[in-house]
Design an enzyme around this catalytic site. Sequence first.
Site, PDB file in Angstrom:
ATOM      1  N   GLY A 134       0.818  -1.215   0.000  1.00 64.76           N
ATOM      2  CA  GLY A 134       0.000   0.000   0.000  1.00 64.76           C
ATOM      3  C   GLY A 134       0.845   1.255   0.000  1.00 64.76           C
ATOM      4  N   LEU A 243       9.950  -0.617  -5.479  1.00 66.36           N
ATOM      5  CA  LEU A 243       9.465  -0.387  -6.846  1.00 66.36           C
ATOM      6  C   LEU A 243      10.535  -0.738  -7.874  1.00 66.36           C
ATOM      7  CD1 LEU A 243       7.442   2.954  -6.522  1.00 66.36           C
ATOM      8  CD2 LEU A 243       6.691   0.606  -6.186  1.00 66.36           C
ATOM      9  N   GLY A 344     -12.179  -8.663 -36.727  1.00 67.69           N
ATOM     10  CA  GLY A 344     -13.258  -8.831 -35.740  1.00 67.69           C
ATOM     11  C   GLY A 344     -12.915  -9.892 -34.711  1.00 67.69           C
ATOM     12  N   GLU A 367       3.303   1.148 -11.259  1.00 66.75           N
ATOM     13  CA  GLU A 367       4.766   1.103 -11.065  1.00 66.75           C
ATOM     14  C   GLU A 367       5.445   2.273 -11.756  1.00 66.75           C
ATOM     15  OE1 GLU A 367       6.525  -0.678  -9.241  1.00 66.75           O
ATOM     16  OE2 GLU A 367       5.417  -2.504  -8.777  1.00 66.75           O
ATOM     17  N   PHE A 387      10.323  17.046 -11.698  1.00 64.37           N
ATOM     18  CA  PHE A 387       9.267  16.765 -10.717  1.00 64.37           C
ATOM     19  C   PHE A 387       9.166  17.882  -9.677  1.00 64.37           C
ATOM     20  CE2 PHE A 387      10.795  12.432 -11.893  1.00 64.37           C
ATOM     21  CZ  PHE A 387       9.649  12.011 -12.535  1.00 64.37           C
TER      22      PHE A 387
HETATM   23  P1  TGC Z   1      13.169  11.713  -4.108  1.00 63.05           P
HETATM   24  O1  TGC Z   1      12.342  12.363  -3.039  1.00 63.05           O
HETATM   25  O2  TGC Z   1      14.157  12.538  -4.860  1.00 63.05           O
HETATM   26  O3  TGC Z   1      14.012  10.477  -3.561  1.00 63.05           O
HETATM   27  C1  TGC Z   1      13.712   9.898  -2.380  1.00 63.05           C
HETATM   28  C2  TGC Z   1      14.815   8.883  -2.055  1.00 63.05           C
HETATM   29  O4  TGC Z   1      14.584   7.690  -2.786  1.00 63.05           O
HETATM   30  C3  TGC Z   1      15.701   7.368  -3.614  1.00 63.05           C
HETATM   31  N1  TGC Z   1      15.163   6.836  -4.866  1.00 63.05           N
HETATM   32  C4  TGC Z   1      15.142   5.549  -5.193  1.00 63.05           C
HETATM   33  N2  TGC Z   1      15.632   4.477  -4.569  1.00 63.05           N
HETATM   34  C5  TGC Z   1      15.448   3.277  -5.172  1.00 63.05           C
HETATM   35  N3  TGC Z   1      14.796   3.136  -6.351  1.00 63.05           N
HETATM   36  C6  TGC Z   1      14.280   4.202  -6.988  1.00 63.05           C
HETATM   37  N4  TGC Z   1      13.629   4.036  -8.141  1.00 63.05           N
HETATM   38  C7  TGC Z   1      14.458   5.479  -6.421  1.00 63.05           C
HETATM   39  N5  TGC Z   1      14.077   6.719  -6.782  1.00 63.05           N
HETATM   40  C8  TGC Z   1      14.520   7.551  -5.809  1.00 63.05           C
HETATM   41  C9  TGC Z   1      16.427   8.676  -3.799  1.00 63.05           C
HETATM   42  O5  TGC Z   1      17.794   8.458  -4.065  1.00 63.05           O
HETATM   43  C10 TGC Z   1      16.228   9.332  -2.451  1.00 63.05           C
HETATM   44  O6  TGC Z   1      17.117   8.729  -1.522  1.00 63.05           O
HETATM   45  P2  TGC Z   1      17.762   9.598  -0.323  1.00 63.05           P
HETATM   46  O7  TGC Z   1      18.736   8.689   0.349  1.00 63.05           O
HETATM   47  O8  TGC Z   1      18.402  10.772  -0.996  1.00 63.05           O
HETATM   48  O9  TGC Z   1      16.601  10.000   0.553  1.00 63.05           O
HETATM   49  O10 TGC Z   1      12.175  11.046  -5.022  1.00 63.05           O
HETATM   50  P3  TGC Z   1      12.259  11.135  -6.553  1.00 63.05           P
HETATM   51  O11 TGC Z   1      12.221  12.592  -6.945  1.00 63.05           O
HETATM   52  O12 TGC Z   1      13.381  10.332  -7.087  1.00 63.05           O
HETATM   53  O13 TGC Z   1      10.896  10.466  -6.929  1.00 63.05           O
HETATM   54  C11 TGC Z   1      10.033  11.091  -7.790  1.00 63.05           C
HETATM   55  C12 TGC Z   1       9.319  10.024  -8.589  1.00 63.05           C
HETATM   56  C13 TGC Z   1       8.186  10.700  -9.351  1.00 63.05           C
HETATM   57  C14 TGC Z   1      10.294   9.376  -9.573  1.00 63.05           C
HETATM   58  C15 TGC Z   1       8.773   8.957  -7.624  1.00 63.05           C
HETATM   59  O14 TGC Z   1       7.966   9.564  -6.673  1.00 63.05           O
HETATM   60  C16 TGC Z   1       8.034   7.872  -8.358  1.00 63.05           C
HETATM   61  O15 TGC Z   1       8.623   6.884  -8.781  1.00 63.05           O
HETATM   62  N6  TGC Z   1       6.684   8.013  -8.507  1.00 63.05           N
HETATM   63  C17 TGC Z   1       5.862   6.961  -9.077  1.00 63.05           C
HETATM   64  C18 TGC Z   1       5.214   6.189  -7.973  1.00 63.05           C
HETATM   65  C19 TGC Z   1       4.980   4.756  -8.336  1.00 63.05           C
HETATM   66  O16 TGC Z   1       5.613   4.181  -9.192  1.00 63.05           O
HETATM   67  N7  TGC Z   1       4.108   4.111  -7.606  1.00 63.05           N
HETATM   68  C20 TGC Z   1       3.898   2.708  -7.769  1.00 63.05           C
HETATM   69  C21 TGC Z   1       3.041   2.147  -6.657  1.00 63.05           C
HETATM   70  S1  TGC Z   1       3.135   0.406  -6.492  1.00 63.05           S
HETATM   71  C22 TGC Z   1       2.385  -0.213  -7.843  1.00 63.05           C
HETATM   72  O17 TGC Z   1       2.015   0.438  -8.755  1.00 63.05           O
HETATM   73  C23 TGC Z   1       2.245  -1.669  -7.829  1.00 63.05           C
HETATM   74  S2  TGC Z   1       1.499  -2.377  -9.197  1.00 63.05           S
HETATM   75  C24 TGC Z   1       1.991  -3.932  -8.854  1.00 63.05           C
HETATM   76  C25 TGC Z   1       1.544  -4.966  -9.755  1.00 63.05           C
HETATM   77  O18 TGC Z   1       0.336  -5.304  -9.745  1.00 63.05           O
HETATM   78  O19 TGC Z   1       2.419  -5.518 -10.457  1.00 63.05           O
HETATM   79  P1  FAD Z   2      -1.754  10.259 -11.362  1.00 64.26           P
HETATM   80  O1  FAD Z   2      -0.512  10.244 -10.563  1.00 64.26           O
HETATM   81  O2  FAD Z   2      -2.885  11.116 -10.928  1.00 64.26           O
HETATM   82  O3  FAD Z   2      -1.380  10.636 -12.872  1.00 64.26           O
HETATM   83  C1  FAD Z   2      -2.335  11.175 -13.787  1.00 64.26           C
HETATM   84  C2  FAD Z   2      -1.587  11.557 -15.077  1.00 64.26           C
HETATM   85  O4  FAD Z   2      -0.645  12.588 -14.807  1.00 64.26           O
HETATM   86  C3  FAD Z   2      -0.817  10.394 -15.693  1.00 64.26           C
HETATM   87  O5  FAD Z   2      -0.969  10.413 -17.083  1.00 64.26           O
HETATM   88  C4  FAD Z   2       0.632  10.723 -15.337  1.00 64.26           C
HETATM   89  O6  FAD Z   2       1.572  10.203 -16.265  1.00 64.26           O
HETATM   90  C5  FAD Z   2       0.605  12.236 -15.418  1.00 64.26           C
HETATM   91  N1  FAD Z   2       1.702  12.875 -14.690  1.00 64.26           N
HETATM   92  C6  FAD Z   2       2.163  12.571 -13.461  1.00 64.26           C
HETATM   93  N2  FAD Z   2       3.196  13.362 -13.123  1.00 64.26           N
HETATM   94  C7  FAD Z   2       3.394  14.194 -14.169  1.00 64.26           C
HETATM   95  C8  FAD Z   2       4.316  15.242 -14.447  1.00 64.26           C
HETATM   96  N3  FAD Z   2       5.255  15.598 -13.559  1.00 64.26           N
HETATM   97  N4  FAD Z   2       4.236  15.884 -15.632  1.00 64.26           N
HETATM   98  C9  FAD Z   2       3.280  15.521 -16.543  1.00 64.26           C
HETATM   99  N5  FAD Z   2       2.376  14.548 -16.349  1.00 64.26           N
HETATM  100  C10 FAD Z   2       2.447  13.891 -15.176  1.00 64.26           C
HETATM  101  N6  FAD Z   2      -0.299   1.131  -6.157  1.00 64.26           N
HETATM  102  C11 FAD Z   2       0.180   0.560  -5.017  1.00 64.26           C
HETATM  103  O7  FAD Z   2       0.685   1.243  -4.136  1.00 64.26           O
HETATM  104  N7  FAD Z   2       0.109  -0.795  -4.847  1.00 64.26           N
HETATM  105  C12 FAD Z   2      -0.425  -1.629  -5.769  1.00 64.26           C
HETATM  106  O8  FAD Z   2      -0.458  -2.842  -5.578  1.00 64.26           O
HETATM  107  C13 FAD Z   2      -0.958  -1.041  -6.971  1.00 64.26           C
HETATM  108  N8  FAD Z   2      -1.571  -1.836  -7.901  1.00 64.26           N
HETATM  109  C14 FAD Z   2      -2.199  -1.246  -8.976  1.00 64.26           C
HETATM  110  C15 FAD Z   2      -2.977  -2.022  -9.833  1.00 64.26           C
HETATM  111  C16 FAD Z   2      -3.662  -1.438 -10.893  1.00 64.26           C
HETATM  112  C17 FAD Z   2      -4.519  -2.265 -11.781  1.00 64.26           C
HETATM  113  C18 FAD Z   2      -3.536  -0.039 -11.116  1.00 64.26           C
HETATM  114  C19 FAD Z   2      -4.244   0.619 -12.271  1.00 64.26           C
HETATM  115  C20 FAD Z   2      -2.766   0.730 -10.285  1.00 64.26           C
HETATM  116  C21 FAD Z   2      -2.101   0.143  -9.182  1.00 64.26           C
HETATM  117  N9  FAD Z   2      -1.385   0.929  -8.277  1.00 64.26           N
HETATM  118  C22 FAD Z   2      -0.867   0.365  -7.125  1.00 64.26           C
HETATM  119  C23 FAD Z   2      -1.356   2.370  -8.404  1.00 64.26           C
HETATM  120  C24 FAD Z   2      -0.416   2.896  -9.481  1.00 64.26           C
HETATM  121  O9  FAD Z   2       0.909   2.828  -9.057  1.00 64.26           O
HETATM  122  C25 FAD Z   2      -0.853   4.335  -9.808  1.00 64.26           C
HETATM  123  O10 FAD Z   2      -2.058   4.224 -10.549  1.00 64.26           O
HETATM  124  C26 FAD Z   2       0.194   5.081 -10.596  1.00 64.26           C
HETATM  125  O11 FAD Z   2       1.346   5.309  -9.813  1.00 64.26           O
HETATM  126  C27 FAD Z   2      -0.356   6.444 -11.114  1.00 64.26           C
HETATM  127  O12 FAD Z   2      -1.000   7.123 -10.099  1.00 64.26           O
HETATM  128  P2  FAD Z   2      -2.485   7.717 -10.363  1.00 64.26           P
HETATM  129  O13 FAD Z   2      -3.328   6.620 -10.889  1.00 64.26           O
HETATM  130  O14 FAD Z   2      -2.927   8.401  -9.138  1.00 64.26           O
HETATM  131  O15 FAD Z   2      -2.284   8.764 -11.539  1.00 64.26           O
END
Ligand code: TGC
Ligand code: FAD
Length: 389
Positions: A134, A243, A344, A367, A387
């Site tokens: 989460g 991640l 189709g 992700e 960002f």
């Molecule tokens: P920032 O605040 O600058 O950095 C924080 C700290 O984190 C370190 N770091 C990382 N470490 C490991 N891996 C990475 N990819 C890392 N990215 C950053 C960084 O070095 C820093 O460390 P420290 O020691 O200096 O404190 O954060 P940022 O500016 O790098 O992050 C911005 C951004 C947009 C890239 C990040 O917030 C991001 O990745 N956002 C997307 C969130 C996301 O991917 N959510 C996914 C939720 S889980 C999910 O979707 C599961 S689906 C699963 C499934 O069904 O398969």
């Molecule tokens: P938002 O963050 O609101 O993004 C909306 C739009 O804005 C997107 O097009 C994005 O690309 C764009 N955008 C974002 N930042 C910028 C920028 N700086 N400049 C321009 N455009 C930008 N999360 C978990 O924690 N655990 C899970 O297990 C998990 N499983 C998932 C399973 C499914 C099926 C789905 C759909 C999602 C899941 N997620 C999970 C959440 C997933 O990681 C988020 O949906 C994803 O990170 C995007 O967040 P959001 O949906 O709130 O979109």
Amino acid sequence: MALPPLDLYDVRSLLSDEERAIQSAVADFTDTRVLPIIGDCFAEGRFPRELVPELARLGLFGATLPEAYGGGGLGPVSYGLICQELERGDSGVRSFASVQSSLCMYPIFAYGSDAQRRRWLPGMAAGEIIGCFGLTEAHGGSDPANMQTRARKAGGDWVLDGAKMWITNGTLADVAVVWAQTDDGVQGFLVESAMEGFAAHDIRNKMSLRASVTSALYLDGVRVPEANRLAGVRGLKGALGCLTEARYGITWGAIGAATACLDEALGYSKERVLFGRPVAATQSAQVKLADWARRLTAAQLLSLHLGRLKEAGTMHPTQVSLAKWNNVRMALDVARGARDLLGGAGITTDYCPIRHALNLESVITYEGTETVHQLAVGRELTGINAFAG
Ligand code: TGC
Ligand code: FAD
């Protein structure tokens, strides 16, 4: 001699004997256990939970963790091949394994105490304990630093309040790895589904990842003992580190989905006769098929090299961002194009492309969305953080 159409560069020859054996075993599981049922599961919106014990018996949960904790001690390329072959079946099945392994078992192993590892990991490897992760909240998943869920200290315990959205396996899970803001930065907690104040509800009406459970989590004054805090990490880097593990696996999974679609499109277009000749005999169909094979081959080589970097301990998160962006975009384009080439017939779940295309709409979003990964690569190239507000 003809080249294998789904592996034009013979990438399989670059694998070790162990890696090849693992790929073959998971491929066989997908062929015999996943493919016969997955079209119906997708249509019915049902996760095939009956496969979980079989996935566990094959050692597909926590496969890279040490055997002492129930893992298989495998290398990252083997883990990638597991994701590839599972997602050749369906992104939902791969998602289940990714969440269990990379997003739940990994943080317990990497950030947990030995007591936490021993309590949770063997049961998770056996598929007896299911986990979810989460991080995302409804107000914006791309920006997890803006987290509203809070954990505050109450005596020897912690009290968690907040909500998480879009959580894979949420209502199936026995334990949720929940990331919450504290006075000392973001921390991870192992929230047990039986704890008072915890609730999970499924998100309905999904048109994507229909064979996977996606939920919302609610935390209303949930009292979590100190023994359930992941004390080995503080700050958002803990969650982002998980991640990186999961995104690495997704780069491989996308190859599996694209392989299935290319295979289907090749077979169908060779059989389908229009205007007196097979569709595959037309120049326009061949250009499309060749383009998909070109992009698939590049993705295969990219993930394999990424895996070798991970094995060597030198993989950088930006390299994972580039591969997640490249490979998922490739797979989505191949799936949409293959759907079109089937005409189709391509809109039914009797053929895999529409199911993969719809699933990949989630995979390109979760992700880290495609844009997030593009901006991560842009930041690496320019040294300028797009960002920052
Ligand atoms: P920032 O605040 O600058 O950095 C924080 C700290 O984190 C370190 N770091 C990382 N470490 C490991 N891996 C990475 N990819 C890392 N990215 C950053 C960084 O070095 C820093 O460390 P420290 O020691 O200096 O404190 O954060 P940022 O500016 O790098 O992050 C911005 C951004 C947009 C890239 C990040 O917030 C991001 O990745 N956002 C997307 C969130 C996301 O991917 N959510 C996914 C939720 S889980 C999910 O979707 C599961 S689906 C699963 C499934 O069904 O398969
Ligand atoms: P938002 O963050 O609101 O993004 C909306 C739009 O804005 C997107 O097009 C994005 O690309 C764009 N955008 C974002 N930042 C910028 C920028 N700086 N400049 C321009 N455009 C930008 N999360 C978990 O924690 N655990 C899970 O297990 C998990 N499983 C998932 C399973 C499914 C099926 C789905 C759909 C999602 C899941 N997620 C999970 C959440 C997933 O990681 C988020 O949906 C994803 O990170 C995007 O967040 P959001 O949906 O709130 O979109």
